[in-house]
Design a protein around this motif. Sequence first.
Motif, PDB file in Angstrom:
ATOM      1  N   ALA A  44       0.830  -1.208   0.000  1.00  0.00           N
ATOM      2  CA  ALA A  44       0.000   0.000   0.000  1.00  0.00           C
ATOM      3  C   ALA A  44       0.866   1.261   0.000  1.00  0.00           C
ATOM      4  CB  ALA A  44      -0.940  -0.003   1.202  1.00  0.00           C
ATOM      5  N   ALA A  45       1.935   1.239   0.785  1.00  0.00           N
ATOM      6  CA  ALA A  45       2.820   2.407   0.844  1.00  0.00           C
ATOM      7  C   ALA A  45       3.517   2.634  -0.492  1.00  0.00           C
ATOM      8  CB  ALA A  45       3.848   2.226   1.956  1.00  0.00           C
ATOM      9  N   VAL A  46       3.982   1.542  -1.115  1.00  0.00           N
ATOM     10  CA  VAL A  46       4.662   1.666  -2.412  1.00  0.00           C
ATOM     11  C   VAL A  46       3.666   2.120  -3.482  1.00  0.00           C
ATOM     12  CG1 VAL A  46       5.893   0.399  -4.225  1.00  0.00           C
ATOM     13  CG2 VAL A  46       6.494   0.035  -1.834  1.00  0.00           C
ATOM     14  N   ASP A  47       2.466   1.537  -3.480  1.00  0.00           N
ATOM     15  CA  ASP A  47       1.448   1.915  -4.464  1.00  0.00           C
ATOM     16  C   ASP A  47       1.033   3.374  -4.327  1.00  0.00           C
ATOM     17  OD1 ASP A  47       1.495  -0.578  -5.600  1.00  0.00           O
ATOM     18  OD2 ASP A  47      -0.320  -1.293  -4.592  1.00  0.00           O
ATOM     19  N   ALA A  48       1.147   3.910  -3.122  1.00  0.00           N
ATOM     20  CA  ALA A  48       0.778   5.309  -2.887  1.00  0.00           C
ATOM     21  C   ALA A  48       1.707   6.278  -3.627  1.00  0.00           C
ATOM     22  CB  ALA A  48       0.787   5.617  -1.391  1.00  0.00           C
ATOM     23  N   LEU A  49       2.841   5.789  -4.100  1.00  0.00           N
ATOM     24  CA  LEU A  49       3.767   6.643  -4.846  1.00  0.00           C
ATOM     25  C   LEU A  49       3.224   7.009  -6.227  1.00  0.00           C
ATOM     26  CD1 LEU A  49       7.129   4.873  -3.956  1.00  0.00           C
ATOM     27  CD2 LEU A  49       6.346   7.092  -3.129  1.00  0.00           C
ATOM     28  N   GLY A  50       2.234   6.261  -6.701  1.00  0.00           N
ATOM     29  CA  GLY A  50       1.623   6.549  -7.999  1.00  0.00           C
ATOM     30  C   GLY A  50       2.610   6.375  -9.139  1.00  0.00           C
ATOM     31  N   ASN A  51       2.737   7.420  -9.969  1.00  0.00           N
ATOM     32  CA  ASN A  51       3.633   7.350 -11.133  1.00  0.00           C
ATOM     33  C   ASN A  51       5.107   7.285 -10.752  1.00  0.00           C
ATOM     34  OD1 ASN A  51       1.541   7.345 -12.966  1.00  0.00           O
ATOM     35  ND2 ASN A  51       1.554   9.568 -13.213  1.00  0.00           N
ATOM     36  N   ASP A  52       5.433   7.624  -9.503  1.00  0.00           N
ATOM     37  CA  ASP A  52       6.826   7.586  -9.057  1.00  0.00           C
ATOM     38  C   ASP A  52       7.232   6.199  -8.536  1.00  0.00           C
ATOM     39  OD1 ASP A  52       7.130  10.277  -9.636  1.00  0.00           O
ATOM     40  OD2 ASP A  52       6.477  10.900  -7.630  1.00  0.00           O
ATOM     41  N   LYS A  53       6.293   5.260  -8.534  1.00  0.00           N
ATOM     42  CA  LYS A  53       6.550   3.930  -7.971  1.00  0.00           C
ATOM     43  C   LYS A  53       7.687   3.206  -8.691  1.00  0.00           C
ATOM     44  CE  LYS A  53       4.109  -0.348  -8.226  1.00  0.00           C
ATOM     45  NZ  LYS A  53       2.827  -1.041  -8.204  1.00  0.00           N
ATOM     46  N   THR A  54       7.614   3.068  -9.998  1.00  0.00           N
ATOM     47  CA  THR A  54       8.616   2.303 -10.742  1.00  0.00           C
ATOM     48  C   THR A  54      10.013   2.914 -10.623  1.00  0.00           C
ATOM     49  OG1 THR A  54       6.946   1.448 -12.244  1.00  0.00           O
ATOM     50  CG2 THR A  54       9.230   1.366 -13.007  1.00  0.00           C
ATOM     51  N   PRO A  55      10.175   4.224 -10.852  1.00  0.00           N
ATOM     52  CA  PRO A  55      11.527   4.779 -10.701  1.00  0.00           C
ATOM     53  C   PRO A  55      12.063   4.640  -9.276  1.00  0.00           C
ATOM     54  CG  PRO A  55      10.083   6.350 -11.794  1.00  0.00           C
ATOM     55  CD  PRO A  55       9.236   5.202 -11.363  1.00  0.00           C
ATOM     56  N   TRP A  56      11.175   4.790  -8.286  1.00  0.00           N
ATOM     57  CA  TRP A  56      11.612   4.674  -6.899  1.00  0.00           C
ATOM     58  C   TRP A  56      12.069   3.250  -6.606  1.00  0.00           C
ATOM     59  CZ3 TRP A  56       9.993   1.911  -2.581  1.00  0.00           C
ATOM     60  CH2 TRP A  56      10.561   2.316  -1.362  1.00  0.00           C
TER      61      TRP A  56
END
Length: 135
Positions: A44-56
């Motif tokens: 849930a925390a990772v998904d909350a990054l939205g479009n920044d998830k993959t680069p993060w």
Amino acid sequence: MPNPSPRQTEEFKKHCYQPKGAVYSDYPLADKPTQVRLAEDITAAVDALGNDKTPWLRRVITEAVRKELLSQAQGTVSANEVPSPPPASPPLDADTLVKVLNEVLAVPRLPAAAKKKLETLLETLSQSQGHLPLG
């Protein structure tokens, strides 16, 4: 009816599956993705990054692998080199271990072979610590 002979031009392919975030020019992306399931709260925390998830995720995993698995001095892991072990856990006292082993032995329908090995381990631990088995 689907198109029996589809044509995908190079121009079309350039626009498909563009990698998100920074891609290191020195390090092309692998053909296969690395995937892992995480705990629900972490997901849930990772998904909350939205479009920044993959680069993060790409950055964090890359940094962790370089720090923990790859030797920075050599740049790569040799074929015979073993990765460093995970950080040490706090020591477990014998009384806690005896208690946990007794709890496991109380599990219904525990396979006989496992039960026998756990009882042997409990007996050995109890004798070396001067305890009597609690079970």
